[in-house]
Design a protein around this motif. Structure first.
Motif, PDB file in Angstrom:
ATOM      1  N   PRO A 145      78.650 -70.804  60.696  1.00 33.63           N
ATOM      2  CA  PRO A 145      78.260 -70.907  61.917  1.00 33.63           C
ATOM      3  C   PRO A 145      78.003 -69.888  62.782  1.00 33.63           C
ATOM      4  O   PRO A 145      77.454 -69.859  64.015  1.00 33.63           O
ATOM      5  N   PRO A 175      76.671 -66.076  64.045  1.00 31.29           N
ATOM      6  CA  PRO A 175      75.266 -65.630  64.463  1.00 31.29           C
ATOM      7  C   PRO A 175      75.011 -64.595  63.450  1.00 31.29           C
ATOM      8  O   PRO A 175      75.905 -64.282  62.744  1.00 31.29           O
ATOM      9  N   HIS A 228      82.790 -60.741  65.150  1.00 27.83           N
ATOM     10  CA  HIS A 228      82.636 -61.925  65.975  1.00 27.83           C
ATOM     11  C   HIS A 228      83.974 -62.358  66.867  1.00 27.83           C
ATOM     12  O   HIS A 228      83.689 -62.466  67.984  1.00 27.83           O
ATOM     13  N   LYS A 287      68.765 -68.335  62.812  1.00 22.88           N
ATOM     14  CA  LYS A 287      69.717 -67.900  64.049  1.00 22.88           C
ATOM     15  C   LYS A 287      71.301 -67.649  63.408  1.00 22.88           C
ATOM     16  O   LYS A 287      72.007 -67.044  64.097  1.00 22.88           O
ATOM     17  N   THR A 288      71.569 -68.276  62.692  1.00 20.43           N
ATOM     18  CA  THR A 288      72.704 -68.377  62.074  1.00 20.43           C
ATOM     19  C   THR A 288      73.096 -67.937  60.561  1.00 20.43           C
ATOM     20  O   THR A 288      72.026 -67.997  59.709  1.00 20.43           O
TER      21      THR A 288
END
Length: 535
Positions: free
Chosen positions: A188, A190, A171, A210-211
């Motif tokens: 936090p 993805p 990330h 989504k996370t």
């Protein structure tokens, strides 16, 4: 110069550095073109394609191609439609793996525990060795800066578990997470940095997650029932709630000493002097526990990332500096590919991969102890110069087939066993039953039909010389081991003979007259051979 323990500290906890090279295939091509002198435009789009599912697809791309909107998995035809003059190269997974292994060898300078994270990543267990580099941040900065200078795009992160570090490195580059803060760091993020299967990722998106924090908020039983236990274990490891051990590429050495140089060295005198001083440190460390080295390894780290490793084996546990020094001098003098320092070595490491307890012997009371040491020392020097697989001893094998009665073994590992092996005893005053020289392959001889089936021939031709048999003893009948061969083998009759020129030979008849080997009543046509010489 430093020596460090390879056993992690339990109080400190594990610390894993994840190194990711997202552009490894394109970086490899760029470096290869630079070495060959070919011009390469860094701003030109470059993609690597391979045939998958009967269609050419993108498997790797550089930053310039990514800025055009190209993605991994996109069909090559679509990529050419977006950019007709794009530079396309064929995928070479073997070359990529070789390069990743070479980078892993270079990373051994930071820790001996390096594991592959295929296809384009590495794990480094840096537990207990960060103080040698000024801390975790300094270690990661030095590692990434050097790889960037060598032409690689890198991303790295440090955490308490390998999955957490891997997720962070995918990330954002440079994250260092303290022990116990893994969950807070990854929630936090993805979902894609987790590296789960595409089917699981699609299911998570359809569920509105989504996370990583969204998934972690769900019950573990619910996640396991929907996506499987493997994904649950992956999630818990990313959150720091589960263990995810790595598998190092090389076995962990028992002892390691090394020396780092502020300026690269390239002269033979400095290299040999450094090896001698490292040998003294290694022997001192082993001597505290009464150990000696059986397998030594010297690693030379060049400034350009190339690592050269030279190994030396010993026939007994070595506990003297001069023996280690002499072995590596022999190895350095005998290697076919000279030790090329290039622009210089910035680190030399000496390790003992296999150690044993040293058994002290009173050589003043037992004269054979000194003789054994001299023989073992000679074997070690010969093995260091011509290779350990070229110096053999022979051990007895439990069989009655002559050519299988002794089996070769590297002398460094079988010298003691050979000296204690139960070889057949010879009666004093009696002639030997087996020849002094046994041929590797029996040599055929031409004989006329023997007058008596159980007697040797009166004359034969061997090596283009006609010979007359003056004396003979035998036969010694030997049946072949039927359980070792698919096809039945004929019975042998051995004779000890002396010819008209006084030469003593060991001959045999391969098969008996009228012998039947199988149910089809296949009869043997006996042939004669010379298998060895007595004198």
């Amino acid at each position: 110069m430093s020596a460090f323990s390879v056993t992690p500290s339990l109080k400190q906890g594990r610390r894993i550095l994840s190194l990711w090279l997202p552009r490894l295939p394109t970086d490899r091509i760029k470096r290869q073109r630079a070495r060959s002198g070919a011009l390469h435009d860094a701003h030109r789009s470059l993609i690597v394609a391979a045939k998958e599912n009967n269609a050419w697809q993108i498997t790797a791309l550089n930053d310039a191609a990514a800025k055009l909107g190209l993605e991994i998995g996109m069909p090559l035809a679509n990529a050419r439609a977006v950019c007709p003059d794009i530079d396309v190269c064929d995928a070479d997974p073997v070359a990529d793996t070789e390069l990743l292994n070479a980078i892993a060898d270079w990373c051994d300078r930071f820790t001996p525990l390096v594991a592959l994270d295929a296809p384009h990543g590495l794990f480094l267990d840096i537990t207990g060795c960060t103080h040698l580099f000024g801390g975790e941040a300094a270690l990661m900065e030095q590692l990434c800066a050097t790889l960037t200078k060598q032409g690689f795009i890198v991303s790295a992160a440090i955490a308490g578990t390998s999955v957490c570090a891997r997720t962070l490195s995918r990330h954002k580059h440079g994250r260092i997470i303290a022990a116990g803060d893994e969950a807070k760091a990854v929630k936090p993020l993805p979902l894609y940095p987790l590296g789960a299967d595409d089917a699981i990722m699609r299911g998570l998106r359809r569920a509105g997650l989504k996370t990583i924090g969204d998934v972690a908020a769900r019950g573990r039983a619910e996640i396991t029932a929907r996506f499987g236990a493997a994904f649950t274990a992956l999630l818990e490891a990313a959150l720091g709630q589960g263990d995810s051990p790595i598998s190092p590429r090389k076995p962990l050495p028992d002892y390691i000493v090394e020396k780092r140089f502020p300026e690269p060295i390239a002269t033979d005198a400095v290299i040999t002097t450094t090896l001698t001083s490292l040998a003294g440190m290694l022997i001192a460390a082993m001597d505290k526990q009464g150990k000696g080295a059986r397998l030594l390894e010297a690693a030379f780290f060049r400034t350009d990332g190339v690592v050269r490793v030279i190994t030396a084996q010993t026939g007994q546990a070595v506990s003297r500096v001069e023996v280690v020094d002499r072995l590596f001098r022999e190895r350095l003098d005998a290697i076919a590919d000279p030790l090329d320092p290039g622009f210089g070595f910035d680190m030399i490491r000496l390790s003992a991969s296999h150690t044993e307890v040293v058994v002290q012997q009173q050589s003043d009371l037992d004269s054979r102890a000194r003789d054994n040491d001299e023989v073992i020392g000679l074997v070690d020097r010969l093995s260091a110069r011509i290779g350990p697989r070229r110096v053999f001893v022979h051990l007895p094998v439990d069989t009655h087939i002559p050519e299988r009665e002794a089996g070769p073994m590297p002398a460094q590992w079988g010298l003691i066993e050979a000296s204690l092996a139960p070889w057949p005893l010879r009666i004093i005053g009696e002639p030997p039953l087996r020849p002094l020289r046994l041929f590797e392959r029996p040599e055929p001889i031409d004989v006329a039909l023997a007058e008596f089936p159980d007697k040797p021939p009166h004359a034969f031709t061997w090596r283009r010389i006609n010979r007359i048999v003056r004396r003979a003893e035998g036969p010694e009948r030997i049946a072949m081991e039927w359980w070792r061969s698919q096809e039945p083998q004929p019975t042998r009759d051995y004779f000890r003979i002396e010819d008209d020129i006084g030469q003593r030979l060991w001959i045999f008849r391969d098969g008996l007259y009228g012998e039947i080997l199988d149910k089809e009543e296949k009869r043997v046509d006996p042939k004669w051979f010379v298998h060895g010489m007595f004198a």
